[in-house]
Design a protein around this motif. Structure first.
Motif, PDB file in Angstrom:
ATOM      1  N   ARG A  95       0.830  -1.217   0.000  1.00 37.76           N
ATOM      2  CA  ARG A  95       0.000   0.000   0.000  1.00 37.76           C
ATOM      3  C   ARG A  95       0.866   1.271   0.000  1.00 37.76           C
ATOM      4  O   ARG A  95       0.763   2.099  -0.901  1.00 37.76           O
ATOM      5  CB  ARG A  95      -0.935   0.001   1.208  1.00 37.76           C
ATOM      6  N   PHE A  96       1.723   1.422   1.018  1.00 39.77           N
ATOM      7  CA  PHE A  96       2.553   2.627   1.109  1.00 39.77           C
ATOM      8  C   PHE A  96       3.902   2.335   0.437  1.00 39.77           C
ATOM      9  O   PHE A  96       4.795   1.753   1.042  1.00 39.77           O
ATOM     10  CB  PHE A  96       2.755   3.031   2.572  1.00 39.77           C
ATOM     11  N   MET A  97       3.988   2.720  -0.820  1.00 40.41           N
ATOM     12  CA  MET A  97       5.190   2.368  -1.586  1.00 40.41           C
ATOM     13  C   MET A  97       6.243   3.455  -1.500  1.00 40.41           C
ATOM     14  O   MET A  97       6.010   4.602  -1.885  1.00 40.41           O
ATOM     15  CB  MET A  97       4.830   2.112  -3.050  1.00 40.41           C
ATOM     16  N   GLU A  98       7.417   3.068  -0.970  1.00 43.49           N
ATOM     17  CA  GLU A  98       8.566   4.002  -0.948  1.00 43.49           C
ATOM     18  C   GLU A  98       9.140   4.067  -2.350  1.00 43.49           C
ATOM     19  O   GLU A  98       9.405   3.046  -2.958  1.00 43.49           O
ATOM     20  CB  GLU A  98       9.608   3.490   0.054  1.00 43.49           C
ATOM     21  N   PHE A  99       9.323   5.289  -2.888  1.00 47.39           N
ATOM     22  CA  PHE A  99       9.835   5.368  -4.258  1.00 47.39           C
ATOM     23  C   PHE A  99      11.018   6.318  -4.411  1.00 47.39           C
ATOM     24  O   PHE A  99      11.652   6.344  -5.458  1.00 47.39           O
ATOM     25  CB  PHE A  99       8.710   5.750  -5.240  1.00 47.39           C
ATOM     26  N   TRP A 100      11.340   7.107  -3.373  1.00 45.22           N
ATOM     27  CA  TRP A 100      12.495   8.016  -3.507  1.00 45.22           C
ATOM     28  C   TRP A 100      13.184   8.114  -2.156  1.00 45.22           C
ATOM     29  O   TRP A 100      12.547   8.404  -1.145  1.00 45.22           O
ATOM     30  CB  TRP A 100      12.027   9.395  -3.967  1.00 45.22           C
ATOM     31  N   ASN A 101      14.480   7.844  -2.154  1.00 47.38           N
ATOM     32  CA  ASN A 101      15.265   7.890  -0.910  1.00 47.38           C
ATOM     33  C   ASN A 101      16.276   9.025  -0.986  1.00 47.38           C
ATOM     34  O   ASN A 101      17.103   9.068  -1.894  1.00 47.38           O
ATOM     35  CB  ASN A 101      15.988   6.545  -0.711  1.00 47.38           C
ATOM     36  N   LEU A 102      16.171   9.966  -0.038  1.00 50.88           N
ATOM     37  CA  LEU A 102      17.108  11.091   0.027  1.00 50.88           C
ATOM     38  C   LEU A 102      18.091  10.819   1.165  1.00 50.88           C
ATOM     39  O   LEU A 102      17.704  10.776   2.327  1.00 50.88           O
ATOM     40  CB  LEU A 102      16.368  12.406   0.301  1.00 50.88           C
ATOM     41  N   VAL A 103      19.361  10.612   0.821  1.00 51.05           N
ATOM     42  CA  VAL A 103      20.378  10.302   1.839  1.00 51.05           C
ATOM     43  C   VAL A 103      21.182  11.558   2.128  1.00 51.05           C
ATOM     44  O   VAL A 103      21.718  12.197   1.216  1.00 51.05           O
ATOM     45  CB  VAL A 103      21.316   9.172   1.358  1.00 51.05           C
ATOM     46  N   PHE A 104      21.244  11.880   3.417  1.00 47.49           N
ATOM     47  CA  PHE A 104      21.992  13.065   3.860  1.00 47.49           C
ATOM     48  C   PHE A 104      23.328  12.614   4.450  1.00 47.49           C
ATOM     49  O   PHE A 104      23.409  12.286   5.644  1.00 47.49           O
ATOM     50  CB  PHE A 104      21.182  13.847   4.899  1.00 47.49           C
ATOM     51  N   THR A 105      24.362  12.583   3.638  1.00 45.10           N
ATOM     52  CA  THR A 105      25.661  12.069   4.096  1.00 45.10           C
ATOM     53  C   THR A 105      26.361  13.182   4.876  1.00 45.10           C
ATOM     54  O   THR A 105      27.017  14.036   4.292  1.00 45.10           O
ATOM     55  CB  THR A 105      26.518  11.628   2.899  1.00 45.10           C
ATOM     56  N   GLN A 106      26.202  13.153   6.204  1.00 39.53           N
ATOM     57  CA  GLN A 106      26.727  14.263   7.019  1.00 39.53           C
ATOM     58  C   GLN A 106      27.743  13.830   8.071  1.00 39.53           C
ATOM     59  O   GLN A 106      28.302  14.661   8.769  1.00 39.53           O
ATOM     60  CB  GLN A 106      25.562  15.003   7.684  1.00 39.53           C
ATOM     61  N   PHE A 107      27.991  12.499   8.176  1.00 41.87           N
ATOM     62  CA  PHE A 107      28.949  12.010   9.177  1.00 41.87           C
ATOM     63  C   PHE A 107      30.047  11.162   8.537  1.00 41.87           C
ATOM     64  O   PHE A 107      29.870  10.612   7.454  1.00 41.87           O
ATOM     65  CB  PHE A 107      28.241  11.153  10.235  1.00 41.87           C
ATOM     66  N   GLU A 108      31.134  11.030   9.264  1.00 45.41           N
ATOM     67  CA  GLU A 108      32.198  10.072   8.946  1.00 45.41           C
ATOM     68  C   GLU A 108      32.219   9.088  10.101  1.00 45.41           C
ATOM     69  O   GLU A 108      32.451   9.472  11.255  1.00 45.41           O
ATOM     70  CB  GLU A 108      33.542  10.795   8.839  1.00 45.41           C
ATOM     71  N   LYS A 109      31.944   7.813   9.836  1.00 45.75           N
ATOM     72  CA  LYS A 109      31.984   6.819  10.898  1.00 45.75           C
ATOM     73  C   LYS A 109      33.412   6.305  11.044  1.00 45.75           C
ATOM     74  O   LYS A 109      34.009   5.809  10.084  1.00 45.75           O
ATOM     75  CB  LYS A 109      31.043   5.645  10.592  1.00 45.75           C
ATOM     76  N   THR A 110      33.974   6.436  12.237  1.00 45.22           N
ATOM     77  CA  THR A 110      35.366   6.041  12.468  1.00 45.22           C
ATOM     78  C   THR A 110      35.453   4.568  12.860  1.00 45.22           C
ATOM     79  O   THR A 110      34.433   3.916  13.116  1.00 45.22           O
ATOM     80  CB  THR A 110      35.985   6.909  13.578  1.00 45.22           C
ATOM     81  N   GLU A 111      36.684   4.068  12.923  1.00 43.37           N
ATOM     82  CA  GLU A 111      36.915   2.658  13.282  1.00 43.37           C
ATOM     83  C   GLU A 111      36.345   2.322  14.656  1.00 43.37           C
ATOM     84  O   GLU A 111      35.914   1.208  14.913  1.00 43.37           O
ATOM     85  CB  GLU A 111      38.427   2.352  13.272  1.00 43.37           C
ATOM     86  N   ASP A 112      36.370   3.298  15.579  1.00 46.75           N
ATOM     87  CA  ASP A 112      35.877   3.028  16.945  1.00 46.75           C
ATOM     88  C   ASP A 112      34.383   3.305  17.096  1.00 46.75           C
ATOM     89  O   ASP A 112      33.855   3.354  18.213  1.00 46.75           O
ATOM     90  CB  ASP A 112      36.687   3.832  17.979  1.00 46.75           C
ATOM     91  N   GLY A 113      33.669   3.512  15.956  1.00 48.73           N
ATOM     92  CA  GLY A 113      32.215   3.652  16.006  1.00 48.73           C
ATOM     93  C   GLY A 113      31.706   5.059  16.263  1.00 48.73           C
ATOM     94  O   GLY A 113      30.501   5.252  16.453  1.00 48.73           O
ATOM     95  N   GLN A 114      32.588   6.047  16.263  1.00 52.99           N
ATOM     96  CA  GLN A 114      32.159   7.436  16.458  1.00 52.99           C
ATOM     97  C   GLN A 114      31.608   8.004  15.148  1.00 52.99           C
ATOM     98  O   GLN A 114      32.065   7.645  14.057  1.00 52.99           O
ATOM     99  CB  GLN A 114      33.350   8.297  16.912  1.00 52.99           C
ATOM    100  N   TYR A 115      30.638   8.917  15.241  1.00 53.96           N
ATOM    101  CA  TYR A 115      30.088   9.603  14.067  1.00 53.96           C
ATOM    102  C   TYR A 115      30.553  11.055  14.108  1.00 53.96           C
ATOM    103  O   TYR A 115      30.054  11.875  14.890  1.00 53.96           O
ATOM    104  CB  TYR A 115      28.560   9.530  14.071  1.00 53.96           C
ATOM    105  N   VAL A 116      31.541  11.369  13.272  1.00 51.77           N
ATOM    106  CA  VAL A 116      32.137  12.704  13.259  1.00 51.77           C
ATOM    107  C   VAL A 116      31.501  13.518  12.135  1.00 51.77           C
ATOM    108  O   VAL A 116      31.480  13.073  10.973  1.00 51.77           O
ATOM    109  CB  VAL A 116      33.667  12.615  13.032  1.00 51.77           C
ATOM    110  N   PRO A 117      30.977  14.731  12.416  1.00 53.68           N
ATOM    111  CA  PRO A 117      30.357  15.541  11.358  1.00 53.68           C
ATOM    112  C   PRO A 117      31.353  15.886  10.252  1.00 53.68           C
ATOM    113  O   PRO A 117      32.508  16.208  10.522  1.00 53.68           O
ATOM    114  CB  PRO A 117      29.909  16.810  12.101  1.00 53.68           C
ATOM    115  N   LEU A 118      30.894  15.780   9.007  1.00 47.38           N
ATOM    116  CA  LEU A 118      31.738  16.123   7.855  1.00 47.38           C
ATOM    117  C   LEU A 118      31.766  17.637   7.670  1.00 47.38           C
ATOM    118  O   LEU A 118      30.757  18.322   7.878  1.00 47.38           O
ATOM    119  CB  LEU A 118      31.188  15.477   6.580  1.00 47.38           C
TER     120      LEU A 118
END
Length: 879
Positions: free
Chosen positions: A195-218
């Motif tokens: 019924r509710f069909m997803e048809f467009w995905n907007l990805v906001f790439t705003q972080f850098e994920k580090t090896e230790d799992g931290q999300y650092v803003p780009l």
């Protein structure tokens, strides 16, 4: 709601984002470049990874594409459902550190509501549960009520791939109505129903994920959106599935016409119709990008899709070959957006036809193998075929498990499906292991990944073999440095270089780079992402420093010899097409100073006459002295000239065309001679197969070809001396020697047979009685396995009834033969079991039937012990 065709929707989307100052880029080929983590391009952003990671400067900070994609993760469900497919097109708009959430959301909404005119009251959006910024834009800027903005968790609305760039996403959904729903009162956005069909995905790439799992803003966040074109067409045309949209429906109808069936009348037929429709789209696009059927990698994916489609054609009752005819429909409905389909039409249809022929042969073989398996099961009284054998049928003969099950059921037999799945898992593991472990980019990390993305080098070597330029960057094998000292291996980057970097099959130039403080020997030149050219080698004198003026000197003799061979490959390709047909396409090349290697698509070995005709045509064009003109022009102008392009290459708007007086016209970035006569002469030295449908020619030009003839002449002279005959009489003399040799061999065989007969009479004196069974066990000198068998047959006739064990040795190798007569077998004798134990004594193994067996060993000093063992073993066998 206005119903737009799929081709219209693609055009509307790309033109809309062009109006927002996006650069429209053509679809990249399906074969990934510099990405070992993927077999095939599976998303719109995949080929753009270098721009997102900063390893390469994008041609524009705003880009829009319609990317052809293939995903095979759900291949077993294709056909069974109306939603699964392997080929699709993905629309996308991308920002590389330019605009961000607000513009991405506003433009998506504008396109959906103003251009497509989708009713706003049927639109919903989902956002990541912690993304307040996205909610604010949707609610306050767009005016979407909060009850139509749904917050979902990380699994649904956060995009990440291991470490590296990542971020939240927002998806646009369309309410198709309760008739498409699951009936649950809780049915809402996020439900698995249609019924509710997803048809467009907007990805906001705003972080850098580090090896230790931290999300650092780009510092410079990116936008990556993806919208399935087929899914959008489904919504706009208000149809039930992707198989009902206009372009796919045209193909599906062609399948139905060929099979003389109707869609949506028989659920079983519908599975086959959908599967063929989907798979032929994938196959046509894969082949147009240079992928060939094989037993590994992406070639295996292609072969599997092709054979599944062919097999379902048989289930529908389609007679004979049909896939090539279907691909013509694929080309017709898609050629406007993908002109390579029309350009490669002959080639695509030829590959499909050849592979379909091969499948028809293997499926017949497979039916024969399966019949053998069924006979074996019935003899053994077993009701279940092993998973290993079922998988062999699937993997080698293209038999899907359901076909094997069907045929077995007709004989009231089953298949070990768990065992089959186990074998399938093993294969998937092997495939995963074959794809290298990788970072976000899918390429190996090297010192070159640390280079500034803005560093660029310009090639000036078409007109120069000497050039002065500034040293911009130095690296050793691990890091960027300021000084390269004597004896150190490293890479030099300059602003402009006359050195050609390895590409297009042509090997790099060699030579020297000198500065006022040192001399560097260039051993290789590499072309890196972002228009960087690295000179790899070693400092042979003094030292080289950053910011020094450098003199770059290309080895002229090496360059010229390589250019002769490169120009000859162009002549060779044209000659091959003229002699063999237009299905010939370059499948690879390797051009060095000493020889050329050319891989091309063709489906059988060349005859001696074809090789002669190709060689003669190339030499005639060399003798004609064709002028070779290289010129830069637009891709449209090049196509008008009929310029041939390389498979899998993505060309920009301006291309370099190499024109040999209109005989051969190709897109090429390599170095060439100025007239074909400079190549001197051309000689094919070998023609072999390298893969299914791919042949390889190795050839020589100029001095290398002359040296080849000189060596051949010296060889003929040596043979003449050896055989004491004039060169013109060599064949006659050789034939005479062969005839004499044949006569000597025949006389020798007669003599050996005579000796064996006499030996047989003598050997009968060695017969012993083992519990009422005669045993003759003996070692025979100077016999091969064939002689041993012949002697055994002769002894069996003389012995009447009993068991014969014969051994012979040569060097450290032992051969054994055991024979048992019918009467001996009735009493318990078994040649295969007996030889297994006897061979073990001489360090070997073997086996065979009850009446005859043979084996080998490696301890001749234990032959006597083995012969004694034969007596003991036979004693245990006699009942």
């Amino acid at each position: 709601m206005k119903k737009y065709g799929l081709n219209e929707l693609r055009k509307m989307y790309l033109e809309f984002f062009e109006s927002k100052n996006h650069l429209k880029m053509n679809s990249f080929p399906l074969v990934p470049k510099n990405d070992k983590s993927l077999l095939l391009i599976n998303a719109g952003m995949t080929p753009l990874k270098p721009y997102f990671t900063g390893q390469e400067v994008p041609p524009s900070k705003r880009v829009t594409t319609c990317q052809k994609c293939i995903r095979t993760g759900d291949i077993e469900n294709v056909g069974k459902t109306q939603r699964h497919g392997t080929f699709f097109e993905m629309l996308g708009n991308f920002s590389f550190g330019d605009y961000f959430k607000e513009e991405a959301i506003e433009w998506a909404w504008e396109f959906v509501t103003k251009v497509l005119e989708l009713p706003e009251d049927k639109l919903y959006v989902s956002i990541y549960l912690e993304d307040d910024e996205a909610e604010k834009i949707w609610h306050e800027k767009i005016g979407l009520p909060k009850d139509r903005i749904i917050r979902l968790g990380k699994e649904d609305n956060f995009w990440e791939h291991g470490t590296g760039p990542c971020g939240p996403c927002s998806e646009i959904h369309y309410d198709r109505g309760v008739e498409h729903g699951c009936g649950s009162p809780d049915c809402k956005v996020g439900c698995d129903c249609d019924r509710f069909m997803e048809f467009w995905n907007l990805v906001f790439t705003q972080f850098e994920k580090t090896e230790d799992g931290q999300y650092v803003p780009l510092d410079f966040p990116n936008i990556d959106t993806g919208m399935g074109l087929e899914r959008l067409a489904l919504l706009m045309q208000e149809v039930d599935s992707i198989f009902d949209i206009d372009t796919i429906q045209a193909l599906l109808q062609k399948v139905c016409d060929m099979a003389n069936v109707k869609y949506k009348e028989d659920p079983q037929n519908d599975i086959s119709i959908r599967l063929i429709t989907d798979h032929i789209r994938s196959v046509s696009f894969m082949i147009s990008d240079g992928i060939l059927p094989s037993n590994e990698g992406r070639g295996y994916v292609l072969r599997r899709l092709l054979r599944r489609a062919a097999r379902h054609g048989k289930l529908l009752g389609i007679e004979g070959k049909f896939l090539a005819k279907l691909c013509e429909t694929v080309i017709e409905v898609s050629k406007e957006a993908y002109p390579e389909l029309e350009e490669k039409k002959d080639y695509i249809t030829k590959i499909i036809t050849v592979e379909e022929d091969r499948f028809n042969e293997t499926i017949d073989q497979g039916l024969g193998i399966l019949k053998t398996y069924i006979d074996e099961l019935e003899k053994e009284g077993n009701k279940k075929l092993s998973g290993e054998k079922a998988f062999k049928l699937y993997d080698t003969y293209g038999f899907p498990i359901d076909l094997t099950k069907e045929i077995l059921e007709e004989s009231n037999l089953l298949v070990d499906e768990d065992g089959f799945n186990e074998e399938m898992d093993k294969q998937k593991t092997r495939a995963r292991e074959a794809r290298a472990e990788s970072n976000y980019m899918g390429a190996e990390e090297t010192v070159y990944n640390k280079l500034d993305a803005s560093l660029e080098s310009k090639f000036v070597g078409y007109d120069n073999i000497k050039y002065s330029s500034m040293v911009k960057v130095l690296t050793n094998e691990k890091e960027i440095i300021n000084v390269l000292k004597e004896g150190t291996k490293g890479t030099i980057f300059v602003e402009e270089t006359p050195f050609y970097a390895t590409s297009g099959g042509q090997m790099a130039d060699i030579g020297y780079i000198t500065t006022k403080t040192g001399k560097f020997e260039v051993e290789d030149v590499v072309k890196l992402m972002g228009n960087k050219i690295g000179h790899v080698g070693v400092v042979v004198e003094g030292k080289i420093e950053v910011n020094q003026e450098a003199e770059l000197i290309v080895d002229e003799i090496n360059r010229r010899a390589t250019a002769k061979n490169h120009s000859a490959t162009h002549l060779l390709q044209k000659a091959l097409r003229n002699v063999l047909g237009n299905h010939v396409e370059q499948a690879g090349s390797h051009v060095t100073h000493d020889k050329l290697r050319f891989d091309f698509t063709h489906f059988q070995p060349l005859t001696d006459d074809e090789i002669r005709r190709v060689e003669e045509e190339v030499n005639s064009k060399i003798m004609e002295g064709l002028n070779i003109i290289t010129k830069e022009m637009s891709i449209e102008e090049a196509k008008k000239l009929g310029a041939m392009a390389l498979f899998g290459e993505k060309y920009g708007s301006t291309v370099r065309v190499v024109n040999m007086d209109d005989y051969s016209v190709e897109l090429c970035g390599g170095t060439h001679i100025s007239n074909t006569s400079e190549a001197g002469t051309f000689k094919i030295v070998s023609e072999t197969g390298v893969a299914a449908g791919v042949r390889r020619i190795e050839a020589l030009t100029s001095n290398n070809a002359i040296n080849y003839y000189k060596n051949l002449e010296a060889l003929i002279k040596d043979f003449s001396r050896l055989l004491k005959a004039e060169p013109s009489m060599l064949i006659k003399k050789t034939e005479q020697l062969m005839e004499d040799n044949k006569k000597v061999k025949q006389e020798n065989e007669k003599l050996k047979a005579k000796l064996s007969k006499g030996a047989a009479d003598d050997l009968l004196n060695n017969v012993v009685d083992i519990d009422g069974v005669k045993l003759l066990a003996a070692n025979i000198e100077d016999q091969d396995m064939n002689g041993l068998r012949n002697l055994g047959d002769s002894l069996k006739q003389k012995l009447g009834e009993g068991v014969i064990v014969l051994t012979t040795s040569k060097g450290s190798k032992v051969n054994l033969v055991v024979m048992a007569t019918d009467e001996a077998i009735k009493k318990g004798a078994h040649a295969g079991n007996l030889i297994r134990e006897v061979a073990g004594v001489v360090g070997g193994g073997g086996g065979g039937r009850p009446n005859m067996a043979q084996a080998g060993g490696k301890n001749p000093e234990k032959i006597e012990e083995a012969l004694e063992k034969a007596k003991d073993v036979l004693k245990t066998q006699i009942k």
